[in-house]
Write a protein that holds these residues in place. Structure first.
Motif, PDB file in Angstrom:
ATOM      1  N   SER A 313       0.818  -1.210   0.000  1.00 32.29           N
ATOM      2  CA  SER A 313       0.000   0.000   0.000  1.00 32.29           C
ATOM      3  C   SER A 313       0.856   1.267   0.000  1.00 32.29           C
ATOM      4  N   ARG A 314       2.179   1.117   0.177  1.00 37.42           N
ATOM      5  CA  ARG A 314       3.061   2.292   0.189  1.00 37.42           C
ATOM      6  C   ARG A 314       4.214   2.192  -0.806  1.00 37.42           C
ATOM      7  N   VAL A 315       4.556   1.003  -1.228  1.00 31.82           N
ATOM      8  CA  VAL A 315       5.747   0.817  -2.047  1.00 31.82           C
ATOM      9  C   VAL A 315       5.697   1.677  -3.309  1.00 31.82           C
ATOM     10  N   ARG A 341      -0.778  -6.129 -10.170  1.00 34.58           N
ATOM     11  CA  ARG A 341      -2.107  -6.126 -10.806  1.00 34.58           C
ATOM     12  C   ARG A 341      -3.134  -6.821  -9.905  1.00 34.58           C
ATOM     13  N   ARG A 342      -2.712  -7.892  -9.284  1.00 36.45           N
ATOM     14  CA  ARG A 342      -3.607  -8.604  -8.358  1.00 36.45           C
ATOM     15  C   ARG A 342      -3.970  -7.709  -7.177  1.00 36.45           C
ATOM     16  N   PHE A 343      -3.002  -6.995  -6.661  1.00 40.67           N
ATOM     17  CA  PHE A 343      -3.227  -6.074  -5.546  1.00 40.67           C
ATOM     18  C   PHE A 343      -4.206  -4.964  -5.944  1.00 40.67           C
ATOM     19  N   MET A 344      -3.999  -4.369  -7.107  1.00 39.18           N
ATOM     20  CA  MET A 344      -4.836  -3.245  -7.542  1.00 39.18           C
ATOM     21  C   MET A 344      -6.269  -3.686  -7.846  1.00 39.18           C
ATOM     22  N   ALA A 345      -6.459  -4.947  -8.214  1.00 41.03           N
ATOM     23  CA  ALA A 345      -7.790  -5.435  -8.569  1.00 41.03           C
ATOM     24  C   ALA A 345      -8.646  -5.767  -7.349  1.00 41.03           C
ATOM     25  N   ARG A 348     -10.607  -2.602  -1.374  1.00 44.33           N
ATOM     26  CA  ARG A 348      -9.708  -1.969  -0.417  1.00 44.33           C
ATOM     27  C   ARG A 348      -9.511  -2.806   0.855  1.00 44.33           C
ATOM     28  N   HIS A 349     -10.566  -3.399   1.380  1.00 41.38           N
ATOM     29  CA  HIS A 349     -10.452  -4.101   2.652  1.00 41.38           C
ATOM     30  C   HIS A 349      -9.722  -5.440   2.535  1.00 41.38           C
ATOM     31  N   TYR A 350      -9.395  -5.862   1.293  1.00 40.94           N
ATOM     32  CA  TYR A 350      -8.632  -7.096   1.117  1.00 40.94           C
ATOM     33  C   TYR A 350      -7.164  -6.836   0.766  1.00 40.94           C
ATOM     34  N   LYS A 351      -6.841  -5.596   0.485  1.00 43.90           N
ATOM     35  CA  LYS A 351      -5.502  -5.286  -0.013  1.00 43.90           C
ATOM     36  C   LYS A 351      -4.404  -5.602   1.010  1.00 43.90           C
TER      37      LYS A 351
END
Length: 369
Positions: A313-315, A341-345, A348-351
């Motif tokens: 979330s910060r990198v 891409r998996r992270f962005m898809a 928010r509460h699962y990231k």
């Protein structure tokens, strides 16, 4: 009264001229008209031919023994530049600079520029990152050989050909080989030139993927800020292990002299690359005397395979460091982009549950085996 004889003679002479010599006069006049017509047609052709013979489309601009034709009406190619390398560099930097005269720089050779190689992954990261696409407008790709430069011009706007006489940088340069060392030191000297021209820069290796804009995360009081292979947690700690693949440097008298000192120090430390020499000089009294403010960047924001960021979330960037071999780098860089891409898809509460799946092919066990 009889008409005077001379008049009759004159008329007779005139009639005879019309019947004999007059025909030749008509032919002469016709020939003159034909010649005038041909001249009228030929003259513009001669003018066009003369212009074509000296037009810019056929002017040969010579650089050494090579002769390269420029193209009429096309923009001036930076390979065919009468102003010289210095003016070319100034023009390219000016065209890419942000409002504060900061540019993003990366260096590239043929091995890393081929389709499917590192360059494609590098550019793709800007396009898929969070608010990073616009940063491509400020990226200058510095090509170390003609093949890399040709590839750059096909895929990017700002390209600069850095010529090094007598050295071939086109092939894969494995870590610590002679070709690798020459390439790294050529880079340090070039970066000093950029600073001298008044441009601050973010330097990034091409085997780094960009996920967020790093500019808001640089220290406001740092002149020379560099990423780390290992970060102690303290940005001022000289025990941090710097990695020259990513750095933010402000253009001022301190950093210009620092880069001069760094480049000159290679002669005192033969056989070492720029990163090891930096480690050797970072505690040198002369660096302290210069007053250059050195900061080390956290691996949480500027991570790599040596020490991956633990916070997606910060990198901002991830580097395929601690990895030897082009194929291994490509594989793990691909994996990083897939993870992103998996992270962005995700909602928010699962990231928070997403983590890196790398290193895979660049793991230490595989390097040792």
């Amino acid at each position: 009264m009889a008409a005077p004889q001379p008049l009759a003679v004159t008329r007779a002479a005139t009639t005879e001229q019309q019947e004999t010599g007059g025909a030749g006069g008509v032919r002469t006049r016709r020939a003159v008209r034909v010649l005038l017509f041909l001249a009228a047609v030929a003259l513009p052709c001669l003018v066009v031919y003369h212009y074509r013979a000296v037009a810019p489309a056929d002017v040969l601009v010579r650089r050494g023994a090579a002769a390269v034709p420029s193209r009429l009406g096309a923009p001036r190619d930076d390979d065919v530049d009468l102003d010289g390398e210095d003016a070319r560099l100034e023009r390219v930097l000016r065209g890419a600079a942000m409002a504060n005269d900061t540019v993003i720089l990366t260096t590239l050779n043929a091995a890393w520029s081929e389709p499917g190689s590192v360059l494609e992954l590098f550019l793709e990261s800007f396009r898929t990152g969070d608010s990073t696409r616009e940063l491509l407008d400020h990226l200058v790709i510095v090509s170390l050989d003609t093949a890399a430069h040709a590839r750059c011009k096909l895929v990017h706007r700002h390209c600069f050909a850095l010529v090094t006489g007598g050295v071939d940088f086109s092939g894969q340069k494995n870590f610590m080989t002679d070709g690798y060392l020459k390439m790294m030191w050529r880079r340090i000297d070039f970066l000093r030139q950029v600073l001298e021209k008044g441009f601050s820069f973010i330097f990034t290796d091409t085997d780094i993927v960009w996920f967020r804009n790093p500019l808001p995360h640089f220290y406001p009081d740092g002149d020379f800020q560099i990423a780390c292979d290992h970060f102690t947690g303290d940005p001022d700690d000289l025990s941090n292990a710097p990695n020259g693949g990513f750095a933010y440097v402000r253009s001022n008298t301190e950093t210009i002299e620092f880069y001069r000192f760094w480049y000159a120090a290679r002669e005192k430390h033969p056989g070492l690359h720029d990163q090891d020499v930096l480690n050797a000089i970072k505690r040198d009294p002369y660096v302290a005397e210069l007053g250059v403010k050195v900061k080390f960047l956290s691996t949480e924001l500027f991570g790599g395979l040596c020490e991956p960021s633990r916070n997606m979330s910060r990198v901002c960037t991830m580097h395929a460091n601690c990895c030897i071999g082009l194929r291994r780098k490509i594989s793990d860089l691909n994996a990083m982009l897939q993870d992103w891409r998996r992270f962005m898809a995700l909602p928010r509460h699962y990231k928070h549950s997403v983590s890196w799946t790398v290193p895979r092919h660049c793991s230490l066990q595989k390097l040792e085996g």
